[in-house]
Design a protein around this motif. Sequence first.
Motif, mmCIF file in Angstrom:
data_model
loop_
_atom_site.group_PDB
_atom_site.id
_atom_site.type_symbol
_atom_site.label_atom_id
_atom_site.label_comp_id
_atom_site.label_asym_id
_atom_site.label_seq_id
_atom_site.Cartn_x
_atom_site.Cartn_y
_atom_site.Cartn_z
ATOM 1 N N ALA A 14 0.849 -1.190 0.000
ATOM 2 C CA ALA A 14 0.000 0.000 0.000
ATOM 3 C C ALA A 14 0.883 1.238 0.000
ATOM 4 O O ALA A 14 1.876 1.300 0.730
ATOM 5 N N CYS A 16 -2.977 2.317 6.499
ATOM 6 C CA CYS A 16 -2.856 1.443 5.334
ATOM 7 C C CYS A 16 -2.106 0.178 5.735
ATOM 8 O O CYS A 16 -1.359 0.159 6.723
ATOM 9 N N ASN A 69 -2.989 0.628 -4.130
ATOM 10 C CA ASN A 69 -2.902 -0.678 -3.486
ATOM 11 C C ASN A 69 -2.467 -1.719 -4.516
ATOM 12 O O ASN A 69 -3.162 -1.957 -5.505
#
Length: 324
Positions: free
Chosen positions: A166, A207, A238
Motif C-alpha cells: 500500500a 494502510c 494498493n
Amino acid sequence: TVNLGVIKPVFKGAYNNSTAYVLDNIVTSGGSSYICILASTGNAVSNATYWTQMSAAGTNGADGTDVGTTITTQGDILYRDGSGLQRLAAGTSGHFLKTQGGSANPIWAAPAGGLQSMQVFTSGGTWSKPSGVTKIKVIVTGGGGGSGGSSPNWNNGGGGGAGGTAIEIIDVSSISSVTVTIGSGGSAGAAQSSGGAGGTSSFGSHCSGAGGGAGVNAWRTNAGEYAVGGTATGGDLNLQGGDGSPSGGGDIADEGTAGAHGGASYWGGGGQQGAPGQTSDQANYGGKPGRAYGSGAGGADADAGVTFAGAAGKAGVCVIEEYA
C-alpha cells in the motif's frame, strides 16, 4: 592681470568661526561636510547663503555608521528593523533568506515542500514525526510466503506469494506518532509439506499490506496449485504481490520443472527454485528464501525418492518519506 580665484576646492578642516573662508573652501562640522559658496567670516555652516552641504553625518553623528561593529562574523547579513541597523547571523547551510513583509524582520528558513528525511522499518516499532514535517509518503509491504517442500519422484514444491503493498500520502500536521507493524516472512515447508503464509504489515490504521500466500507441497491433489500474492488496503495505490509459481512435476527426472520461483514484491524478485545439482542435498534441491522485502521463497525440488524442504519468505517493510 586676470584673477582666476580658487582653481580647485580646498579642504580647510573643521569649521572655525574666526577663519575667513572663500569660494570653494570645504569644511567639516558635526560629522557633515560643507562647501563655501560666498566668501565670509563668522557665518555658520547652517547659513545657506554662504554654505552648501556636501555630505551628511551618519547615525552616530560623528564619522558615519561603522557597520563593522554591527556585522562581526563571516556570513552576517545587515538589515534595518524599526529602530536601526541590525545583524542577522549566518543561517544553517541550505537555508534561504526569507522576507516576512514590511512590518517584520527577515529570517533564515528551510526550503518548503521538499523531502527532508526518511525512516525505514524492518521490524515493528513507532514512527515519530520529526520537527517541521507536515506530510509523509508511506510504502508498506506485507511479508512473503514460505515455499513448499518437494515430494518423491521429482515433484517440486510451489513458490510462496509476495506480500501486497500500500502506498499512501498522509497529512501529519496533527499526528505525532504512529505504530508500525511488520509482517514476518512465511515459514519454510518441510519436505513433503506446505510453507507458511506471510504476515501483514501496517502503518497504524492508515494502510496495510497483507502477506503472500504459502507455497504448497507437490504431492497428489496439490499439484499445479500456486500461492496467491497478498492484497493491500487503505493506500492511495494498493498493489497486489506477485503469485508464487505452482507446484508440480512428474514421475521421471526430465518431466516438468525443477522447483518454482517465489512471487516478486514491489521491491524486487522472489527466491529461486531448487534445482538438480551434482550433489543431492538441500543446498541444491532445496527451496531458496525470498530476496527482496516481502517476496516469496522458491519451492524445493526432489531427487527421485529423496525430498527436500522449501524456504522462508522475506519479511515485509515500511518506508516513510518525510516532507516539509
